[in-house]
Motif scaffolding. Structure first.
Motif, PDB file in Angstrom:
ATOM      1  N   LEU A 152       0.842  -1.210   0.000  1.00 36.26           N
ATOM      2  CA  LEU A 152       0.000   0.000   0.000  1.00 36.26           C
ATOM      3  C   LEU A 152       0.870   1.249   0.000  1.00 36.26           C
ATOM      4  O   LEU A 152       0.582   2.230  -0.694  1.00 36.26           O
ATOM      5  N   GLU A 153       1.917   1.184   0.791  1.00 36.75           N
ATOM      6  CA  GLU A 153       2.849   2.300   0.884  1.00 36.75           C
ATOM      7  C   GLU A 153       3.413   2.622  -0.506  1.00 36.75           C
ATOM      8  O   GLU A 153       3.397   3.760  -0.969  1.00 36.75           O
ATOM      9  N   ASN A 154       3.847   1.570  -1.167  1.00 45.64           N
ATOM     10  CA  ASN A 154       4.422   1.752  -2.504  1.00 45.64           C
ATOM     11  C   ASN A 154       3.400   2.302  -3.470  1.00 45.64           C
ATOM     12  O   ASN A 154       3.693   3.156  -4.307  1.00 45.64           O
ATOM     13  N   LEU A 155       2.194   1.794  -3.324  1.00 46.06           N
ATOM     14  CA  LEU A 155       1.129   2.204  -4.232  1.00 46.06           C
ATOM     15  C   LEU A 155       0.834   3.696  -4.091  1.00 46.06           C
ATOM     16  O   LEU A 155       0.735   4.431  -5.067  1.00 46.06           O
ATOM     17  N   SER A 156       0.735   4.155  -2.846  1.00 49.57           N
ATOM     18  CA  SER A 156       0.393   5.563  -2.653  1.00 49.57           C
ATOM     19  C   SER A 156       1.579   6.451  -3.004  1.00 49.57           C
ATOM     20  O   SER A 156       1.415   7.624  -3.285  1.00 49.57           O
ATOM     21  N   ARG A 157       2.787   5.856  -2.997  1.00 51.30           N
ATOM     22  CA  ARG A 157       3.936   6.636  -3.453  1.00 51.30           C
ATOM     23  C   ARG A 157       3.991   6.702  -4.962  1.00 51.30           C
ATOM     24  O   ARG A 157       4.351   7.709  -5.567  1.00 51.30           O
ATOM     25  N   MET A 158       3.558   5.578  -5.559  1.00 53.08           N
ATOM     26  CA  MET A 158       3.566   5.498  -7.013  1.00 53.08           C
ATOM     27  C   MET A 158       2.541   6.466  -7.605  1.00 53.08           C
ATOM     28  O   MET A 158       2.775   7.122  -8.608  1.00 53.08           O
ATOM     29  N   PHE A 159       1.396   6.516  -6.958  1.00 50.52           N
ATOM     30  CA  PHE A 159       0.329   7.403  -7.444  1.00 50.52           C
ATOM     31  C   PHE A 159       0.131   8.520  -6.425  1.00 50.52           C
ATOM     32  O   PHE A 159      -0.546   8.328  -5.416  1.00 50.52           O
ATOM     33  N   SER A 160       0.701   9.653  -6.739  1.00 52.88           N
ATOM     34  CA  SER A 160       0.716  10.739  -5.760  1.00 52.88           C
ATOM     35  C   SER A 160      -0.682  11.240  -5.438  1.00 52.88           C
ATOM     36  O   SER A 160      -0.890  11.925  -4.459  1.00 52.88           O
ATOM     37  N   TYR A 161      -1.648  10.896  -6.295  1.00 53.47           N
ATOM     38  CA  TYR A 161      -3.005  11.401  -6.081  1.00 53.47           C
ATOM     39  C   TYR A 161      -3.852  10.412  -5.282  1.00 53.47           C
ATOM     40  O   TYR A 161      -5.018  10.620  -5.076  1.00 53.47           O
ATOM     41  N   LEU A 162      -3.238   9.329  -4.839  1.00 50.15           N
ATOM     42  CA  LEU A 162      -4.009   8.237  -4.272  1.00 50.15           C
ATOM     43  C   LEU A 162      -3.900   8.202  -2.744  1.00 50.15           C
ATOM     44  O   LEU A 162      -2.820   8.369  -2.190  1.00 50.15           O
ATOM     45  N   ARG A 163      -5.032   7.992  -2.070  1.00 55.14           N
ATOM     46  CA  ARG A 163      -5.036   7.765  -0.631  1.00 55.14           C
ATOM     47  C   ARG A 163      -5.777   6.459  -0.403  1.00 55.14           C
ATOM     48  O   ARG A 163      -6.881   6.286  -0.896  1.00 55.14           O
ATOM     49  N   ILE A 164      -5.144   5.576   0.300  1.00 61.95           N
ATOM     50  CA  ILE A 164      -5.769   4.263   0.479  1.00 61.95           C
ATOM     51  C   ILE A 164      -5.973   3.958   1.960  1.00 61.95           C
ATOM     52  O   ILE A 164      -5.052   4.119   2.774  1.00 61.95           O
ATOM     53  N   LEU A 165      -7.191   3.547   2.301  1.00 58.87           N
ATOM     54  CA  LEU A 165      -7.497   3.112   3.660  1.00 58.87           C
ATOM     55  C   LEU A 165      -7.817   1.629   3.621  1.00 58.87           C
ATOM     56  O   LEU A 165      -8.391   1.134   2.667  1.00 58.87           O
ATOM     57  N   VAL A 166      -7.441   0.943   4.697  1.00 62.78           N
ATOM     58  CA  VAL A 166      -7.894  -0.439   4.843  1.00 62.78           C
ATOM     59  C   VAL A 166      -8.822  -0.475   6.053  1.00 62.78           C
ATOM     60  O   VAL A 166      -8.433  -0.072   7.153  1.00 62.78           O
ATOM     61  N   LEU A 167     -10.077  -0.886   5.817  1.00 63.39           N
ATOM     62  CA  LEU A 167     -11.041  -0.959   6.914  1.00 63.39           C
ATOM     63  C   LEU A 167     -11.236  -2.415   7.291  1.00 63.39           C
ATOM     64  O   LEU A 167     -11.199  -3.297   6.435  1.00 63.39           O
ATOM     65  N   ASP A 168     -11.453  -2.630   8.592  1.00 66.43           N
ATOM     66  CA  ASP A 168     -11.730  -4.009   8.999  1.00 66.43           C
ATOM     67  C   ASP A 168     -13.217  -4.301   8.822  1.00 66.43           C
ATOM     68  O   ASP A 168     -13.960  -3.511   8.276  1.00 66.43           O
TER      69      ASP A 168
END
Lengths: 485, 349
Positions: free
Chosen positions: A86-102
């Motif tokens: 996820l970290e890499n993903l949000s770094r790769m796409f500067s416009y992206l914010r990702i949350l993981v919900l349980d």
């Protein structure tokens, strides 16, 4: 001053030239096209790009979700591997914010590391918890909630909730936009340059024609410009060339005429001058010589008089001011009258005047003028005949035309002279001709008169046998004209 | 013609009223905050927000309702009434959607209200005893077997909707969900919800991704011997990263008087990587070049960053890069080719 001004090149304003107009028109149209089209293109591109990005987000979220499922995510803080992903993903796409919900909607991971432990419950999360991917968007974000399912089953263990910031996306677009604009601007400049030369090419015929006309005006002999694949311009050039040639021919015939007139008048004048001077310079001249000389002078004056009279006649005819005085007349009778009048002249040279009337012809004509024409022809036939020759005048009809043929038994005329025979002052044999005392205008007058009647005159000749001059005039010029109309 | 206009006008009025009502309901539990201290039992009515759902169970829809407590002698009676009301959705909330209850018919076996003696003592409850809950009021919701087969979204709806309304009423601090273990005949707590839990309900944009975070930054004291703490609120918007924000705040320098910056002037963040819980901080060469040197100052600079980052989760390890490269020494004393971890001994008490 005025002449100088006319002769000089007219100053042409740069924006008034054909070339500039072509260039500006093309440029304006192209620029407008560019502006409108680039707007449209950019928007289309932007939409496609955004859609593409959304798909990208969707793809990666699905990827993470399936990875999380594979790593047996059970609704607690996600596995280290997933977090790194996820970290890499949000770094790769500067416009992206990702949350993981349980499974309770509680934030277990946040790519921006701030929302831990917060519950997020809305219909997108609930839909994902129910097992299907949910999408949503507003002015600022594009959202997506992907369920994390248990590996190989439908049981949902959590949700990947992703946000794509449109503002952040727009920032990326702005970078591309600047590039696109630069490329577009470059293209515009190149096209404008091409257009500039194209306009030069398109306007070249005009410049060429103008240069040619300028040269023409200054009286230079210049060749008409050759124009490639430009039919209208070529026609224009041809027309101007024809007109100019015609005018030039008229001009040269005028000056020829003046020089001819001077020449014709000069010959008798110098003869008179010589005769007069020789009388004046001799002290004792016998009376016979005086008489002889004065007789010669008188002859020369007669000749000049003839010339002037003929000239006046011709000029009057050419002016066209002399309208035809048409009336029905019998051509046979007219020819008889002429023959009778010229009988003495013919007899002096032993020439027989004959007529050939297969029929009696009546035609509508100007009696005085036509008589002049026919008598000129018969007079010539007598003059240029051999001794004891004959002159035969025949009158016939040829369709709606009256044909008068004057045939002599003279030396004949060479063919090369036919074309110019009817020109003013044109003589077949210059030396011999003057002796006969002609003005050189007789045939011109004939042609002028016949033309006035709407007819034509032609000549045929066999060397050594004689020549035949033929006049054709319409029997009824009025009806002819009507038929023409 | 007039009729048509009138109908339109009425429809508009209806729409406005619906909107204003739902607007009120979404504003949450604020209005009744002080009523609980002024003796809730005396109140005959409470305006509460009940939650319902759509047919698919994918929406949590708020509906305001005035609850009548006339028949409620005890607090537990109120909760029973509340539960009954939740099972009874209003016929039509608006023209489009029919409302359904978020409480499945056979899910709730019974409810009880704590604290019981076990909680009060906090000892004998065994493993379920939670120190935080000692002395708190707890609503215990006993669930039937159908909990096991329940869809996850239905469960979240029930859990969220129920606790929101109960917390709004202001009677309890916790809600516990329990199931019965058929073998041991004892009850197991399957879920607990506290009224302090932050809940973002039916909101999408900014409220989720815009955030104010309290962080602790470490700067240097005036004498340059120790690190000093400085608390700061950082606003994170959308994709702004907390680690980066903290580092930027450190570079910006302290705001409190008597605190000195620790990071050399001109330092820029090249990148921050997080791999396996370790932060890899890549800084521009100025970080190294513009530093004064001396063992103490080098330590303070490094640990002002390490200590500040260690609070952000992960394993707390930090590794430094200069211009994308690992370097042996920071200036001349501190080795940079190692992982750093939090050291609070440098912090001023």
């Amino acid at each position: 001053m005025t002449i100088l001004k006319l002769q000089g090149k007219r100053r042409v304003g740069i924006f008034r030239t054909v070339r500039m107009r072509i260039f500006l028109t093309m440029g304006l149209v192209f620029t407008l096209f560019c502006l409108l089209f680039s707007q449209y293109l950019f928007r289309a591109w932007r939409n496609a790009w955004l859609e593409d990005k959304q798909q990208e987000v969707s793809r990666y979220c699905s990827l993470i979700a399936s990875e999380a499922a594979f790593m047996q995510y059970e609704g607690s803080s996600p596995d280290q591997y997933i977090r790194t992903e996820l970290e890499n993903l949000s770094r790769m796409f500067s416009y992206l914010r990702i949350l993981v919900l349980d499974k309770n909607g509680k934030v277990q991971h946040d790519s921006s590391q701030s929302r831990y432990g917060v519950y997020i419950i809305n219909d997108e999360v609930l839909e994902a918890l129910a097992g299907s991917t949910a999408y949503g968007s507003d002015d600022a974000v594009y959202r997506m909630a992907v369920p994390i399912k248990e590996y190989g089953s439908d049981k949902v263990n959590g949700v990947i909730y992703a946000f794509a910031g449109l503002e952040q996306l727009e920032r990326l677009i702005d970078v591309s936009r600047t590039r696109i604009m630069l490329v577009e601007f470059g293209g515009w400049i190149v096209t404008m340059i091409v257009m500039y030369f194209l306009s030069k090419f398109l306007a070249r015929p005009v410049t060429k024609i103008l240069d040619w006309l300028r040269a023409l005006r200054q009286g230079q002999e210049t060749k008409a410009p050759k124009l490639f694949m430009m039919d209208e311009y070529s026609e224009m050039v041809e027309t101007v060339e024809e007109t100019s040639n015609h005018l030039r021919a008229i001009d040269s015939s005028r000056s020829q005429f003046v020089s001819n007139v001077s020449h014709e008048l000069k010959t008798p004048l110098s003869a008179i001058k010589v005769l007069t001077e020789s009388l004046l310079l001799q002290d004792s001249v016998p009376e016979e010589v005086y008489k002889e000389f004065l007789g010669d002078i008188n002859n020369e004056i007669d000749r000049m008089n003839n010339i002037v009279n003929d000239l006046l006649t011709l000029v009057r005819l050419e002016e066209g001011g002399s309208a035809l005085n048409l009336k029905m007349l019998c051509i046979n009778d007219m020819v008889d009258v002429i023959n009778r009048r010229l009988q003495t002249v013919a007899e002096a040279r032993g020439i027989t005047l004959m007529t050939d009337y297969p029929e009696r012809v009546e035609a509508e004509a100007d009696e005085i003028k036509l008589t002049l024409a026919v008598s000129n022809l018969i007079h010539n036939a007598i003059k240029y005949n051999r001794e004891n020759g004959t002159v035969t005048t025949s009158v016939t009809t040829e369709g709606a035309m009256c044909r008068i043929m004057v045939k002599d038994t003279g030396y004949g005329i060479e063919k090369e002279h036919f074309e110019r025979l009817f020109d003013r002052f044109y003589r077949v044999d210059k030396a011999r001709d003057r002796e006969t005392g002609g003005s050189g205008l007789g045939l011109s007058i004939v042609r002028q008169i016949v033309n006035l009647h709407g007819g034509d005159v032609s000549v045929e000749s066999v060397i050594g046998e004689g020549s035949t001059f033929t006049i054709r005039i319409p029997l009824d010029p009025v009806t002819e004209a009507e038929v023409d109309e | 013609m007039m009729k048509k206009w009138l109908a339109l006008l009425m429809a508009a009025a209806l729409l406005v009223s619906v909107f204003s009502l739902s607007g009120c309901s979404s504003s949450g539990k604020a209005p009744e905050e002080n009523s609980q201290t002024e003796g809730k039992t005396e109140k005959a009515e409470d305006a509460l927000t009940l939650y319902f759902t759509n047919a698919e169970g994918t929406k949590l829809i708020a509906a305001p309702r005035v609850m009548n407590w006339l028949n409620a002698a005890e607090d537990i009676d109120k909760l029973e009434i509340l539960l009954a009301a939740m099972k009874d959705p209003p016929a039509y909330m608006n023209d489009q959607e029919r409302l359904y209850s978020i409480v499945p018919g056979d899910l709730v076996d019974h409810i009880e209200l704590g604290p019981d003696d076990l909680y009060a003592s906090g000892m004998e409850h065994g493993k379920n005893a939670d120190q935080d809950k000692v002395g708190s009021k707890i609503l215990k919701v006993y669930l039937t077997d159908s909990y096991e087969t329940m869809d996850l979204n239905r469960w979240v709806l029930f859990r969220t909707g129920l606790t929101q309304t109960v917390f709004e009423l202001g009677m309890v601090d916790y809600v516990e969900f329990l199931t019965e273990d058929t073998q041991t005949q004892s009850h197991l707590v399957v879920d607990t919800v506290s009224d302090t839990a932050e809940m973002i309900l039916n909101q999408y944009g900014g409220s989720i991704y815009s955030d104010e975070v309290r962080v602790m930054l470490y700067f240097m004291n005036e004498s340059g011997t120790k690190l000093v703490k400085e608390e700061r609120m950082i606003t994170l918007n959308m994709t702004e990263n907390m680690t980066r924000a903290v580092l930027e705040a450190l570079i910006d320098g302290p705001r409190e008087e008597g605190h000195l910056p620790t990071i050399p002037e001109g330092t820029k963040i090249k990148d921050i990587l997080m791999q396996n819980g370790t932060y890899y901080v890549d800084l521009s060469p100025e970080f190294q070049l513009n530093h004064e040197g001396s063992e103490q100052l080098e330590m303070l600079t490094i640990y002002s960053i390490v200590n500040s980052l260690s609070q952000l989760g992960g394993t707390g390890y930090v590794q430094f890069f200069i211009d994308g490269q690992q370097v042996d020494y920071y200036k001349s004393y501190v080795r940079l080719d190692q992982y750093f971890t939090k050291d609070l001994s440098l912090v001023e008490e």
